[in-house]
Scaffold this motif. Structure first.
Motif, PDB file in Angstrom:
ATOM      1  N   SER A   1      32.390  69.267  50.824  1.00  0.00           N
ATOM      2  CA  SER A   1      31.672  69.096  49.555  1.00  0.00           C
ATOM      3  C   SER A   1      30.165  69.262  49.727  1.00  0.00           C
ATOM      4  N   ASP A   2      29.634  68.962  50.917  1.00  0.00           N
ATOM      5  CA  ASP A   2      28.200  69.182  51.156  1.00  0.00           C
ATOM      6  C   ASP A   2      27.851  70.663  50.997  1.00  0.00           C
ATOM      7  N   GLU A   3      28.698  71.521  51.546  1.00  0.00           N
ATOM      8  CA  GLU A   3      28.469  72.962  51.442  1.00  0.00           C
ATOM      9  C   GLU A   3      28.550  73.418  49.995  1.00  0.00           C
ATOM     10  N   ILE A   4      29.495  72.873  49.255  1.00  0.00           N
ATOM     11  CA  ILE A   4      29.636  73.243  47.841  1.00  0.00           C
ATOM     12  C   ILE A   4      28.379  72.847  47.079  1.00  0.00           C
ATOM     13  N   PHE A   5      27.939  71.597  47.266  1.00  0.00           N
ATOM     14  CA  PHE A   5      26.745  71.129  46.559  1.00  0.00           C
ATOM     15  C   PHE A   5      25.496  71.908  46.974  1.00  0.00           C
ATOM     16  N   ALA A   6      25.408  72.265  48.248  1.00  0.00           N
ATOM     17  CA  ALA A   6      24.230  72.995  48.739  1.00  0.00           C
ATOM     18  C   ALA A   6      24.132  74.385  48.124  1.00  0.00           C
ATOM     19  N   ASN A   7      25.239  74.933  47.689  1.00  0.00           N
ATOM     20  CA  ASN A   7      25.254  76.286  47.147  1.00  0.00           C
ATOM     21  C   ASN A   7      25.523  76.351  45.653  1.00  0.00           C
TER      22      ASN A   7
ATOM     23  N   VAL B   1      33.040  69.078  40.422  1.00  0.00           N
ATOM     24  CA  VAL B   1      33.471  69.516  41.751  1.00  0.00           C
ATOM     25  C   VAL B   1      34.800  68.858  42.109  1.00  0.00           C
ATOM     26  N   SER B   2      34.923  67.581  41.847  1.00  0.00           N
ATOM     27  CA  SER B   2      36.159  66.859  42.143  1.00  0.00           C
ATOM     28  C   SER B   2      37.340  67.447  41.364  1.00  0.00           C
ATOM     29  N   ALA B   3      37.114  67.753  40.103  1.00  0.00           N
ATOM     30  CA  ALA B   3      38.174  68.343  39.284  1.00  0.00           C
ATOM     31  C   ALA B   3      38.579  69.709  39.831  1.00  0.00           C
ATOM     32  N   MET B   4      37.600  70.487  40.275  1.00  0.00           N
ATOM     33  CA  MET B   4      37.914  71.812  40.813  1.00  0.00           C
ATOM     34  C   MET B   4      38.651  71.696  42.142  1.00  0.00           C
ATOM     35  N   ILE B   5      38.280  70.725  42.963  1.00  0.00           N
ATOM     36  CA  ILE B   5      38.998  70.503  44.223  1.00  0.00           C
ATOM     37  C   ILE B   5      40.459  70.173  43.914  1.00  0.00           C
ATOM     38  N   SER B   6      40.692  69.323  42.934  1.00  0.00           N
ATOM     39  CA  SER B   6      42.060  68.975  42.537  1.00  0.00           C
ATOM     40  C   SER B   6      42.815  70.197  42.031  1.00  0.00           C
ATOM     41  N   THR B   7      42.148  71.000  41.224  1.00  0.00           N
ATOM     42  CA  THR B   7      42.777  72.201  40.677  1.00  0.00           C
ATOM     43  C   THR B   7      43.183  73.163  41.795  1.00  0.00           C
ATOM     44  N   VAL B   8      42.265  73.425  42.711  1.00  0.00           N
ATOM     45  CA  VAL B   8      42.548  74.348  43.815  1.00  0.00           C
ATOM     46  C   VAL B   8      43.648  73.778  44.711  1.00  0.00           C
ATOM     47  N   ALA B   9      43.602  72.483  44.977  1.00  0.00           N
ATOM     48  CA  ALA B   9      44.632  71.856  45.811  1.00  0.00           C
ATOM     49  C   ALA B   9      46.012  72.022  45.171  1.00  0.00           C
ATOM     50  N   LYS B  10      46.089  71.830  43.862  1.00  0.00           N
ATOM     51  CA  LYS B  10      47.366  71.989  43.153  1.00  0.00           C
ATOM     52  C   LYS B  10      47.824  73.448  43.192  1.00  0.00           C
TER      53      LYS B  10
ATOM     54  N   GLY C   1      43.896  73.653  61.991  1.00  0.00           N
ATOM     55  CA  GLY C   1      44.963  73.857  61.029  1.00  0.00           C
ATOM     56  C   GLY C   1      44.561  73.293  59.689  1.00  0.00           C
ATOM     57  N   GLY C   2      45.477  73.286  58.832  1.00  0.00           N
ATOM     58  CA  GLY C   2      45.145  72.897  57.468  1.00  0.00           C
ATOM     59  C   GLY C   2      44.450  74.061  56.806  1.00  0.00           C
ATOM     60  N   GLU C   3      44.288  74.003  55.552  1.00  0.00           N
ATOM     61  CA  GLU C   3      43.688  75.105  54.820  1.00  0.00           C
ATOM     62  C   GLU C   3      42.331  74.677  54.289  1.00  0.00           C
ATOM     63  N   ASP C   4      41.302  75.475  54.588  1.00  0.00           N
ATOM     64  CA  ASP C   4      39.955  75.198  54.094  1.00  0.00           C
ATOM     65  C   ASP C   4      39.841  75.777  52.698  1.00  0.00           C
ATOM     66  N   ILE C   5      39.724  74.908  51.708  1.00  0.00           N
ATOM     67  CA  ILE C   5      39.641  75.376  50.320  1.00  0.00           C
ATOM     68  C   ILE C   5      38.196  75.435  49.821  1.00  0.00           C
ATOM     69  N   THR C   6      37.235  75.193  50.714  1.00  0.00           N
ATOM     70  CA  THR C   6      35.818  75.224  50.329  1.00  0.00           C
ATOM     71  C   THR C   6      35.436  76.554  49.676  1.00  0.00           C
TER      72      THR C   6
END
Length: 190
Positions: free
Chosen positions: A32-38, A133-142, A166-171
């Motif tokens: 989320s830091d990267e998202i906010f920074a950009n 941002v939180s709503a978009m993270i939820s949307t992308v995760a879904k 591992g895991g998927e980076d959704i940033t």
């Protein structure tokens, strides 16, 4: 008896199958830091908050300057004390001391009030962006079928996440959907 054993076997099989399915839930991470920074609106909010903070600091500095000026005047007045004007100068110095104490309290009050106002302004500016941002993270995760998403941003206290493999980076997806610009940085631990 055979029916009971068959039912028990089927139930055990279903139980083990459901555990296997649950064990394969997808996990992702976001920074989320990267998202906010950009994010342009976060940059705008940061600029607004900086300007607001500087204006409050300017108000406090004016009070401090006034205090210092009056203190210097009182110190200069004290140097002029003599036997002839002792009584008058002492009265003036006492009045100046009272005024300086009042100014000191005013400065402390202004600092407290400014801190509260800056905090309120920060919340006012950033809460809607954080919700977006939180709503978009939820949307992308879904969309990606992720069961869990960990925020690896240092501001979110990711000290418990020492390693990610591992895991998927959704940033990048969240940034793209929010219209954030800038290049990706590696999250902590990678």
């Amino acid at each position: 008896m055979k029916k009971l054993i068959t039912v028990f076997s089927v139930a055990a099989g279903l139980f083990l199958t459901s555990n296997l399915i649950n064990a394969q839930q997808k996990i992702g991470h976001v920074n989320s830091d990267e998202i906010f920074a950009n994010l342009p609106e976060a940059k705008t909010a940061e600029g607004t908050l900086d300007a607001f903070t500087k204006s409050k600091q300017g108000e406090i500095e004016k009070l401090i300057t006034s205090y210092q000026t009056k203190l210097k005047a009182a110190q200069d007045k004290e140097k002029t004390i003599s036997e002839a004007n002792k009584e008058t100068v002492i009265k003036e110095l006492t009045a100046a001391q009272t005024e300086l104490q009042t100014l000191g309290k005013d400065i402390e009050g202004a600092r407290t009030k400014a801190a509260q106002e800056v905090s309120k302004k920060q919340s006012e500016l950033f809460t809607p962006i954080q919700k977006k941002v939180s709503a978009m993270i939820s949307t992308v995760a879904k969309e990606k079928g992720l069961a869990y998403v960990f925020d690896v941003a240092s501001s979110q206290g990711n000290s418990q996440i020492a390693y990610l493999d591992g895991g998927e980076d959704i940033t990048p997806t969240v940034k793209s959907k929010l219209g954030a610009t800038g290049t990706a940085t590696k999250p902590a631990g990678k």
